[in-house]
Enzyme design. Structure first.
Site, PDB file in Angstrom:
ATOM      1  N   ASP A  77     -36.122 -41.995  46.600  1.00 20.91           N
ATOM      2  CA  ASP A  77     -35.908 -42.153  48.036  1.00 20.91           C
ATOM      3  C   ASP A  77     -37.202 -42.740  48.593  1.00 20.91           C
ATOM      4  OD1 ASP A  77     -35.924 -41.713  50.841  1.00 20.91           O
ATOM      5  OD2 ASP A  77     -34.636 -39.952  50.648  1.00 20.91           O
ATOM      6  N   VAL A  78     -37.108 -43.860  49.310  1.00 22.30           N
ATOM      7  CA  VAL A  78     -38.330 -44.533  49.768  1.00 22.30           C
ATOM      8  C   VAL A  78     -39.154 -43.684  50.727  1.00 22.30           C
ATOM      9  CG1 VAL A  78     -37.504 -46.884  49.391  1.00 22.30           C
ATOM     10  CG2 VAL A  78     -37.042 -45.752  51.588  1.00 22.30           C
ATOM     11  N   CYS A 103     -36.637 -53.969  49.954  1.00 25.39           N
ATOM     12  CA  CYS A 103     -35.283 -54.321  50.411  1.00 25.39           C
ATOM     13  C   CYS A 103     -34.458 -53.104  50.826  1.00 25.39           C
ATOM     14  CB  CYS A 103     -34.538 -55.081  49.317  1.00 25.39           C
ATOM     15  SG  CYS A 103     -35.125 -56.760  49.032  1.00 25.39           S
ATOM     16  N   TYR A 182     -31.868 -49.759  64.671  1.00 23.32           N
ATOM     17  CA  TYR A 182     -32.057 -50.797  63.650  1.00 23.32           C
ATOM     18  C   TYR A 182     -33.039 -51.856  64.128  1.00 23.32           C
ATOM     19  CZ  TYR A 182     -30.816 -54.305  60.122  1.00 23.32           C
ATOM     20  OH  TYR A 182     -30.852 -55.233  59.104  1.00 23.32           O
ATOM     21  N   LYS A 186     -36.728 -52.687  62.445  1.00 22.81           N
ATOM     22  CA  LYS A 186     -37.028 -54.004  61.890  1.00 22.81           C
ATOM     23  C   LYS A 186     -38.092 -54.724  62.724  1.00 22.81           C
ATOM     24  CE  LYS A 186     -34.237 -53.748  58.402  1.00 22.81           C
ATOM     25  NZ  LYS A 186     -34.765 -53.722  57.011  1.00 22.81           N
ATOM     26  N   THR A 217     -23.949 -58.918  51.819  1.00 22.63           N
ATOM     27  CA  THR A 217     -24.539 -57.717  51.236  1.00 22.63           C
ATOM     28  C   THR A 217     -23.444 -56.657  51.109  1.00 22.63           C
ATOM     29  OG1 THR A 217     -25.096 -56.763  53.389  1.00 22.63           O
ATOM     30  CG2 THR A 217     -26.739 -58.216  52.355  1.00 22.63           C
TER      31      THR A 217
END
Length: 276
Positions: A77-78, A103, A182, A186, A217
């Site tokens: 898990d990042v 990513c 989101y 970003k 994606t």
């Protein structure tokens, strides 16, 4: 910087943009560490890459008898310091870690004032934690490993230790209704690119961000084909959805072009997103 003989760590590496980038770098002679969640297809994808074989180069630190490049799955898990450190350690064990591509991310929608009431704070926080904090977690731990490597000499003669590529989104600039979390996550990835690039310059590590538009994606695949076609037609040229291989192509070019640093590159076919 030459890709061949290096080690690349790719988060979100089991599918979509991450998988395409891993394949591109692997085919160019890099060993790749695929970082993704335990339930992902990471192990199967690593096996697929290894089965294809690539004897293009052994890692720089390897002996003359070292095998060719390898693909390894590192479930993580990042947002976990311990799990990402383990993934970085796995990369360093393969050779010089010189490439990192972030990513991993989610695009959970949610309006501030939706039909079911106010956007839950935990929903906003989850997007920020994975997309922003997770990206930074990978950057900081990978940068420490990169800074400890011997510099490589590029084709044009300049020394480099590595390059970190992040993934933002056109939502960082053209956020739509329902994307406050989101777009914020970003936008922050974009905003931290330059200060981190300036800091890591002393360590000979570059930092570049790609801001994709509408791409094919796994998240997009969940939409009906008609909806996907409609979205693609909104792109001025080429009037279609972006392909993961096009993201991977840019990522590989960033690695190879030493003058790309501290910048966010829109990869979007000139689209500017409407409010909804």
């Amino acid at each position: 910087m030459d890709i061949k003989g290096t080690v690349a760590l790719i988060t979100g590496g089991a599918s979509g943009l991450g998988a395409a980038t891993a394949r591109r770098l692997f085919d160019a002679g890099a060993s790749v560490v695929l970082v993704d969640l335990p339930g992902s297809a990471g192990a199967a994808f690593a096996a697929e890459l290894n089965a294809g074989g690539n004897e293009a180069a052994a890692p720089e630190s390897g002996s003359p008898t070292s095998p060719g490049n390898r693909a390894v799955f590192a479930p993580a898990d990042v947002t976990s310091e311990a799990e990402i450190q383990a993934a970085v350690d796995a990369a360093v064990a393969l050779g010089p870690l010189r490439i990192v591509v972030n990513c991993a991310g989610i695009a959970t929608p949610g309006k501030v004032l939706g039909r079911e009431g106010v956007l839950p704070l935990e929903s906003f926080n989850r997007v920020i934690q994975i997309n922003l904090v997770g990206t930074f977690n990978v950057i900081r731990l990978a940068a420490a490993a990169m800074a400890a490597t011997e510099p490589a000499v590029t084709e044009l003669g300049g020394p480099e230790r590595g390059v970190i590529i992040n993934t933002a989104s056109v939502a960082a600039f053209d956020g739509q209704i329902g994307q406050p979390a989101y777009a914020a996550s970003k936008g922050a990835v974009h905003a931290m690119t330059l200060p981190i690039a300036r800091e890591l310059a002393r360590s000979l590590v570059r930092v570049v961000t790609i801001a994709p538009g509408i791409f094919e994606t796994p998240m997009m695949a969940g939409l009906p084909q008609e909806a996907q076609d409609s979205l693609g037609q909104q792109v001025p040229h080429p009037s279609r959805l972006g392909r993961p291989a096009e993201y991977a192509h840019l990522a590989a070019h960033i690695v190879e072009n030493a003058m790309l640093n501290g910048e966010t590159i829109r990869l979007d076919g000139a689209i500017r997103m409407g409010p909804k």
